[in-house]
Design a protein around this motif. Structure first.
Motif, mmCIF file in Angstrom:
data_model
loop_
_atom_site.group_PDB
_atom_site.id
_atom_site.type_symbol
_atom_site.label_atom_id
_atom_site.label_comp_id
_atom_site.label_asym_id
_atom_site.label_seq_id
_atom_site.Cartn_x
_atom_site.Cartn_y
_atom_site.Cartn_z
ATOM 1 N N ARG A 91 0.817 -1.213 0.000
ATOM 2 C CA ARG A 91 0.000 0.000 0.000
ATOM 3 C C ARG A 91 0.850 1.263 0.000
ATOM 4 N NH1 ARG A 91 -5.763 0.370 0.492
ATOM 5 N NH2 ARG A 91 -6.568 -1.732 0.644
ATOM 6 N N GLU A 92 1.929 1.254 0.794
ATOM 7 C CA GLU A 92 2.731 2.474 0.917
ATOM 8 C C GLU A 92 3.519 2.791 -0.348
ATOM 9 O OE1 GLU A 92 4.807 -0.619 3.667
ATOM 10 O OE2 GLU A 92 2.823 -0.269 2.796
ATOM 11 N N ASN A 93 3.555 1.858 -1.305
ATOM 12 C CA ASN A 93 4.290 2.105 -2.544
ATOM 13 C C ASN A 93 3.378 2.236 -3.767
ATOM 14 O OD1 ASN A 93 7.277 2.099 -1.919
ATOM 15 N ND2 ASN A 93 6.648 0.210 -0.903
ATOM 16 N N VAL A 94 2.074 2.391 -3.525
ATOM 17 C CA VAL A 94 1.175 2.712 -4.634
ATOM 18 C C VAL A 94 1.585 4.068 -5.198
ATOM 19 C CG1 VAL A 94 -1.196 3.290 -5.249
ATOM 20 C CG2 VAL A 94 -0.752 1.358 -3.729
ATOM 21 N N GLY A 95 1.822 4.119 -6.494
ATOM 22 C CA GLY A 95 2.304 5.346 -7.130
ATOM 23 C C GLY A 95 3.822 5.442 -7.159
ATOM 24 N N ARG A 96 4.497 4.498 -6.497
ATOM 25 C CA ARG A 96 5.971 4.465 -6.498
ATOM 26 C C ARG A 96 6.483 3.153 -7.077
ATOM 27 N NH1 ARG A 96 8.668 4.029 -2.320
ATOM 28 N NH2 ARG A 96 10.443 5.328 -2.904
ATOM 29 N N GLY A 97 5.684 2.573 -7.976
ATOM 30 C CA GLY A 97 6.057 1.305 -8.585
ATOM 31 C C GLY A 97 5.012 0.226 -8.411
ATOM 32 N N VAL A 98 4.056 0.446 -7.494
ATOM 33 C CA VAL A 98 2.929 -0.466 -7.331
ATOM 34 C C VAL A 98 1.689 0.197 -7.925
ATOM 35 C CG1 VAL A 98 1.423 -1.658 -5.697
ATOM 36 C CG2 VAL A 98 3.880 -1.557 -5.263
ATOM 37 N N SER A 99 0.948 -0.543 -8.732
ATOM 38 C CA SER A 99 -0.223 0.009 -9.409
ATOM 39 C C SER A 99 -1.323 -1.040 -9.488
ATOM 40 C CB SER A 99 0.144 0.482 -10.819
ATOM 41 O OG SER A 99 -1.008 0.907 -11.539
ATOM 42 N N THR A 100 -2.554 -0.564 -9.648
ATOM 43 C CA THR A 100 -3.688 -1.461 -9.881
ATOM 44 C C THR A 100 -4.345 -1.169 -11.229
ATOM 45 O OG1 THR A 100 -5.181 0.041 -8.708
ATOM 46 C CG2 THR A 100 -4.163 -1.735 -7.412
ATOM 47 N N CYS A 101 -3.687 -0.378 -12.069
ATOM 48 C CA CYS A 101 -4.291 0.012 -13.348
ATOM 49 C C CYS A 101 -3.234 0.072 -14.447
ATOM 50 C CB CYS A 101 -4.992 1.365 -13.208
ATOM 51 S SG CYS A 101 -5.778 1.934 -14.740
ATOM 52 N N ALA A 102 -3.216 -0.949 -15.293
ATOM 53 C CA ALA A 102 -2.237 -0.993 -16.376
ATOM 54 C C ALA A 102 -2.463 0.115 -17.386
ATOM 55 C CB ALA A 102 -2.293 -2.363 -17.075
ATOM 56 N N THR A 103 -3.729 0.381 -17.722
ATOM 57 C CA THR A 103 -4.041 1.428 -18.691
ATOM 58 C C THR A 103 -3.574 2.789 -18.203
ATOM 59 O OG1 THR A 103 -6.022 0.142 -19.213
ATOM 60 C CG2 THR A 103 -5.869 2.340 -20.159
ATOM 61 N N CYS A 104 -3.680 2.999 -16.879
ATOM 62 C CA CYS A 104 -3.287 4.290 -16.310
ATOM 63 C C CYS A 104 -1.776 4.462 -16.275
ATOM 64 C CB CYS A 104 -3.823 4.430 -14.883
ATOM 65 S SG CYS A 104 -5.572 4.064 -14.675
ATOM 66 N N ASP A 105 -1.059 3.405 -15.890
ATOM 67 C CA ASP A 105 0.350 3.566 -15.523
ATOM 68 C C ASP A 105 1.348 2.806 -16.394
ATOM 69 O OD1 ASP A 105 -0.474 5.155 -13.389
ATOM 70 O OD2 ASP A 105 -0.703 3.438 -12.062
ATOM 71 N N GLY A 106 0.853 2.007 -17.336
ATOM 72 C CA GLY A 106 1.768 1.204 -18.152
ATOM 73 C C GLY A 106 2.803 2.027 -18.897
ATOM 74 N N PHE A 107 2.402 3.211 -19.345
ATOM 75 C CA PHE A 107 3.288 4.072 -20.133
ATOM 76 C C PHE A 107 4.582 4.400 -19.386
ATOM 77 C CE2 PHE A 107 4.748 8.302 -21.403
ATOM 78 C CZ PHE A 107 4.854 8.162 -22.782
#
Length: 320
Positions: free
Chosen positions: A126-142
Motif C-alpha cells: 500500500r505504501e508504494n502505490v504510485g511508487r512502482g505499485v499500481s492497480t491500473c495498467a491502462t493508467c500507468d503502463g506508459f
C-alpha cells in the motif's frame, strides 16, 4: 432532530461525482455532495495523469481532483464529509442517514461511490502505490517503457493487463499463487503465446521490496518447496479484481453478480426512479477517469430531466 432537504444529493466524489456536481450546480440545483473521509476516488492515489484530455503535460491525480472540486464549489455545490449508514428508498423523497449528523432528505440521488481495487495485504504494498505499485495498467503502463514488470493474478483481468503491458515493458512476469490460472482459455492462450510474458506460477507474494528510487523486487514463496526467492522488477501491477462500494445500499438497488449497480442501457437510471449511478460503481469494464467523468455528466442530465418531469407532473396535478 431537524432535517435538510435537497433536490439532489451525490454520494461519493471522484471524477464521476464531481462532474455530476459541476453540471447540477451550473443548473442552479445546489447539489449536496457527501464524501467519505478519503475523498477524491482512486485518482488521489495516482501520481501523474497523462491521459485526461486537456492536460498536454499531464497533471497530478490529487491536483486534478482538487481542481474539479473547486469548479463544483464555484457554481454553488455544497460538500459534507461523513459515512452514509443507511438510505430509505421506499418513498420519494429519499431519506439519507449519515453517521454523526442529521438525516438528509433528497428528491434525487446520484450514487458515485466507485470500486476499490483488491490488494494482496503484504508488506510494502500500500505504501508504494504510485511508487512502482499500481492497480491500473491502462493508467500507468506508459511509465514502464523497456522495464521489467510483474503482474500478480490469475484471472482474465490479469491476463488482459499482462498482454497490454507488453506494449511497453521489456518483460512481464505473471505471478500467481496457484499452479493453474482461473482465466478463460482464450485469455490464457493469448498470454502464453506472447513472447514477452513469462510465468511465476505456484508462488505466493510475501513482500514488495524497494529502495529510495522505488520498487526493486517482489519476495515470493515457492509453494512446492516453501523456499523464498526474490523476483527482480521495476513495477508490480496487482490484478486480482475490484470490489464495488455498494454494501451500504443493503441490496435495495439492482446489481450484477459482482455487486456493480445495474443501469438502464444508454442511461444512468437504476431500478428505482430518481436514483442514478455513475462511475466505477456501475462500470466494471473501462474504469477510466474520463469515462467516469462522462457518466457523471450523463447522471446529472438524467437527474435534471427527472426533476423537470416531476415538477411538471406536480403542477399539472395541482391544476386539476
Amino acid at each position: 432532530m431537524s432535517t435538510s432537504v435537497y433536490k439532489s444529493v451525490i454520494i461519493g466524489t471522484g471524477p464521476a461525482g464531481l462532474t455530476a456536481a459541476i453540471y447540477l450546480a451550473r443548473a442552479n440545483l445546489e447539489p449536496l455532495i457527501i464524501e467519505g473521509p478519503e475523498p477524491g476516488g482512486q485518482l488521489t492515489t495516482t501520481t501523474e495523469v497523462e491521459n485526461f484530455p486537456g492536460f498536454p503535460d499531464g497533471i497530478m491525480g490529487p491536483e486534478l481532483m482538487d481542481n474539479m472540486r473547486k469548479q463544483a464549489e464555484r457554481f454553488g455545490a455544497e460538500f459534507q464529509t461523513g459515512w452514509v449508514n443507511k438510505i430509505d428508498f421506499s418513498n420519494r423523497p429519499f431519506r439519507i442517514s449519515i453517521e454523526g449528523r442529521e438525516d438528509i432528505v433528497a428528491e434525487t440521488i446520484i450514487v458515485s461511490t466507485g470500486a476499490s481495487a483488491k490488494y494482496l495485504g503484504i508488506e510494502g504494498e500500500r505504501e508504494n502505490v504510485g511508487r512502482g505499485v499500481s492497480t491500473c495498467a491502462t493508467c500507468d503502463g506508459f511509465f514502464f517503457r523497456n522495464k521489467k514488470i510483474i503482474v500478480v493474478g490469475g484471472g482474465d483481468s490479469a491476463m488482459e493487463e499482462a498482454n497490454f503491458l507488453t506494449r511497453f515493458a521489456s518483460e512481464v512476469v505473471v505471478v500467481n499463487r496457484r499452479s493453474e490460472l482461473r482465466a478463460s482459455k482464450i485469455m490464457q492462450d493469448r498470454a502464453r503465446q506472447n513472447p514477452k510474458i513469462s510465468w511465476g506460477l505456484n508462488k505466493t507474494p510475501l513482500e514488495v521490496l524497494t529502495n529510495d528510487r522505488g520498487v526493486t523486487g517482489l519476495k515470493v514463496k515457492n509453494n512446492s518447496t516453501n523456499e523464498e526467492e526474490v523476483i527482480e522488477t521495476d513495477g508490480i501491477f496487482i490484478a486480482i479484481g475490484h470490489t464495488p462500494n455498494t454494501k451500504f445500499l443493503d441490496n435495495q438497488l439492482q446489481t450484477d453478480e459482482q455487486g456493480y449497480l445495474l443501469v438502464n442501457p444508454g442511461t444512468t437510471e437504476t431500478n428505482i426512479p430518481g436514483v442514478f449511478a455513475c462511475g466505477d460503481v456501475q462500470d466494471h469494464r473501462y474504469r477510466q477517469a474520463i469515462s467516469a467523468a462522462g457518466t457523471g455528466c450523463m447522471a446529472a442530465l438524467d437527474c435534471e430531466r427527472f426533476l423537470e418531469a416531476a415538477e411538471s407532473e406536480h403542477l399539472q396535478t395541482a391544476v386539476r
